[in-house]
Enzyme design. Structure first.
Site, PDB file in Angstrom:
ATOM      1  N   ASP A  94       4.762  -0.889  11.055  1.00 55.30           N
ATOM      2  CA  ASP A  94       4.645  -2.021  11.944  1.00 55.30           C
ATOM      3  C   ASP A  94       5.444  -1.640  13.119  1.00 55.30           C
ATOM      4  OD1 ASP A  94       2.649  -3.296  10.627  1.00 55.30           O
ATOM      5  OD2 ASP A  94       4.264  -4.648   9.390  1.00 55.30           O
ATOM      6  N   ASP A 242       8.805  -9.239  -3.800  1.00 55.96           N
ATOM      7  CA  ASP A 242       9.005  -8.343  -4.935  1.00 55.96           C
ATOM      8  C   ASP A 242       9.161  -9.148  -6.275  1.00 55.96           C
ATOM      9  OD1 ASP A 242      11.363  -8.841  -3.977  1.00 55.96           O
ATOM     10  OD2 ASP A 242      12.001  -6.955  -3.717  1.00 55.96           O
TER      11      ASP A 242
END
Length: 673
Positions: A94, A242
């Site tokens: 990105d 996560d």
């Protein structure tokens, strides 16, 4: 907990109760760490298997503006000892800077060498890292998915060894330990390394492959693709995708395994502002996950200790605002002459209990974890104490950000490719300036210095080191935040430093000097203010207590005159809902009455009833004034003049911050031109 006789001030009583409750909660969180230490020692080694057929693996590399480490990661992944026909590499890029061109060329080179490697780009950064991972899952068909952040360097044997721990179909995640390529770079990196080792070798090891929930650490791990899909995939609602996914997976019945023997080296943040950004993201994300997941954990049919440990893990960052609250309350209680000792009259046992619950116990844990290396790690623990104490301001801001629902951009932790001790990062891109949080750290540091003086003058020197450690931590974090800030970008861009950059750098130096000067001036003025306003009240209480213990008219008369000189002639420090009890004019009248009584009974025989009655009145009035002074003392700290001075002091520092921000914006505009 206290009666009016022992604690006359309702405000002080309220603060005392808050202080004790916070102490108990923090103690419970601390004891839980030691509980996990015991479990970690009992945990058996994980089983491993050999696959009959080599499984397919997709390696996902989420990257955003990491020009110093991106190539190193891609090269390390392409060097893995694994069949090319079973391996797919997704570079989830990105980036908006030269990292993109660097990766585009590197991916192209590896494609020509026969690697199945993709350069995945998105039209926007929606969802940040979690969004990039979720987008990549659309193209993932492999049995397993390995994830590495940009600063990690997986060893060549990683996949073969880590995959062997998927020994049963219900193992959904294998998490490996983080190593530290630059642990010895500075005290900052040593503190971070030890903190992470505590997390992995105690918490993760204790919870691995058990009914307790452990967490994915975002990198250096392998997921079973079926587990990700069955658990709902990657969510973008929190800053720690996560932790979110690993909890949802375990609530679905999947097992998570931690393998301490597989170590993947990574780069620790070397700039304080980068470390603070990382800690901020972890603290805020954990609280966000607590809000998001604890309801589901509570209603699930899970063992009670699983629910308790989940609550503790997701909410442990609330300890940071509690620590700050205790830090603010303690000097007020000391100034109010409250007995803070666990056992009355035995302050030594109080400090021994504190050390036993903290540093001494941690050193014992370090000795068990590192064996022969425990002495050097103990030195690192000293750094960690200061680092952790100072970081509580930064993490408290993160906690409140999460609780009040403020949505922040996912700000990655910049890395500079620092491995050797002589590597330099200051002239590289991505270096972060200090933020307004530094202002709060300076405030708490100065407050801590005042608290140490209060502890000394109130006769409680045992609390000086406790307050001092935290004050040192705040000032240390603030100092590094400022000294690690830089506007130098000329070298990193391959050109000579411009006039605008030189000017911005000069402003930075001037601002730094100004902040240091303000701190020094603030401390000096605060000390003088304490000596001229608070300390005379402490002296007066001591003299009045002496009056209560004597029946010598001449000594009492001299003491009364001394107290009259020490106390203000008039005024009331309680400017909100004042009462006569805290009015200094009324106290002076009571002292005058006591003086008149002394004059009357001084000519009377000590054996007469009149003498005894007069002396009882004097002792009673002295006791009343002592309690009045106890009520008045806390309000002396928040007087109108002190608040005005504090406001001006803070306003000046904010002005310096505004000046720095303006110059930084000017510099950024120059870079764009």
């Amino acid at each position: 907990m206290f009666t009016h006789a022992t604690l006359p001030n309702p405000l002080t009583g309220f603060l005392w109760n808050i202080f004790i409750w916070i102490a108990m909660i923090i103690t419970l969180y601390t004891c839980n760490f030691y509980y996990l230490v015991v479990i970690a020692r009992r945990q058996k080694k994980n089983n491993s298997i050999t696959f009959k057929e080599t499984p397919t693996v997709t390696i996902q590399l989420p990257i955003y503006n990491e020009k110093y480490v991106a190539s190193r990661l891609v090269n390390a992944v392409c060097a893995l000892d694994y069949p090319k026909d079973k391996l797919c590499i997704q570079v989830l890029d990105d980036s908006t800077d030269e990292t993109y061109d660097l990766l585009e060329n590197l991916v192209s080179d590896y494609k020509q060498k026969g690697f199945d490697i993709q350069h995945v780009r998105r039209s926007d950064r929606k969802g940040y890292k979690a969004g990039a991972l979720r987008n990549a899952m659309k193209f993932t068909k492999s049995d397993f998915v390995a994830i590495f952040d940009a600063d990690f360097i997986p060893p060549t044997w990683f996949l073969k060894k880590a995959l062997s721990y998927f020994c049963t179909p219900d193992v959904g995640l294998v998490q490996c330990k983080w190593g530290h390529v630059n642990e010895k770079y500075s005290p900052l990196t040593k503190a971070q390394a030890l903190s992470l080792d505590f997390h992995f070798l105690v918490e993760q090891k204790a919870k691995s492959n058990s009914h307790l929930f452990m967490s994915f650490n975002g990198t250096a791990g392998i997921w079973r693709r079926q587990c990700i899909e069955d658990s709902g995939g990657w969510h973008i609602a929190t800053l720690v995708e996560d932790l979110d996914l690993s909890y949802r997976a375990q609530m679905k019945g999947w097992k998570c395994v931690f393998i301490p023997d597989i170590v993947v080296d990574a780069e620790l943040p070397v700039q304080m502002n980068s470390a603070k950004r990382q800690q901020f993201r972890w603290a805020k994300g954990s609280i966000q996950c607590a809000v998001k997941l604890l309801g589901s954990v509570a209603i699930k049919k899970l063992p009670v200790d699983t629910k308790i440990q989940a609550f503790i893990q997701l909410t442990r960052h609330i300890v940071h605002p509690m620590v700050l609250a205790q830090f603010l309350i303690l000097p007020i209680l000391l100034a109010s002459k409250i007995n803070l000792y666990i056992i009355n009259g035995l302050p030594a046992l109080t400090i021994i209990a504190y050390l036993a619950m903290g540093p001494v116990a941690y050193v014992m844990v370090i000795k068990q974890m590192y064996e022969k290396k425990w002495r050097s790690k103990t030195i690192s623990y000293l750094y960690l104490i200061i680092y952790s104490a100072g970081m509580s301001v930064n993490n408290t801001v993160a906690v409140f950000d999460a609780l009040f629902g403020k949505r922040n951009e996912f700000l990655r932790t910049p890395k500079f490719g620092i491995i050797k001790n002589d590597d330099d990062w200051r002239d590289k891109a991505y270096a972060l300036p200090f933020t307004k949080t530094t202002l709060l750290e300076i405030f708490f540091g100065v407050y801590g210095i005042l608290g140490m003086f209060i502890a000394i003058f109130s006769g409680n020197p045992v609390f000086v080191p406790i307050i001092g450690i935290q004050a040192a931590g705040f000032l240390y974090i603030a100092y590094l935040s400022i000294s690690h800030s830089t506007f130098k970008k000329g070298k990193s861009r391959g050109r000579v430093e411009s006039k605008a950059e030189k000017m911005a750098n000069n402003y930075y130096k001037i601002a730094l000097a100004g902040i240091i000067a303000l701190i020094v001036v603030g401390v000096v003025l605060a000390f003088e203010e304490y000596g001229s306003t608070i300390y005379p009240l402490d002296q007066s209480r001591g003299i009045l207590v002496r009056i209560q213990a004597t029946s010598d008219p001449q000594a009492i008369s001299n003491d009364i005159k001394t107290v009259q000189q020490l106390l203000p002639k008039s005024g009331n420090p309680v400017w909100i809902f004042p009462t006569e009890d805290t009015d200094f004019g009324m106290m002076q009248q009571d002292l005058s009455t006591m003086s008149s009584t002394v004059d009357k009974i001084s000519t009377t025989s000590p054996d007469t009833a009149a003498f005894h009655t007069g002396m009882l009145n004097i002792h009673s009035q002295a006791t009343a004034i002592v309690f009045n002074l106890l009520d008045a003392t806390p309000y002396m700290y928040v007087s109108v003049s002190n608040m005005l001075f504090g406001s001006i002091w803070v306003a000046v520092i904010i002005g310096i911050f505004a000046l720095l921000k303006k110059k930084k914006q000017s510099l950024d505009k120059t870079d764009e031109d």
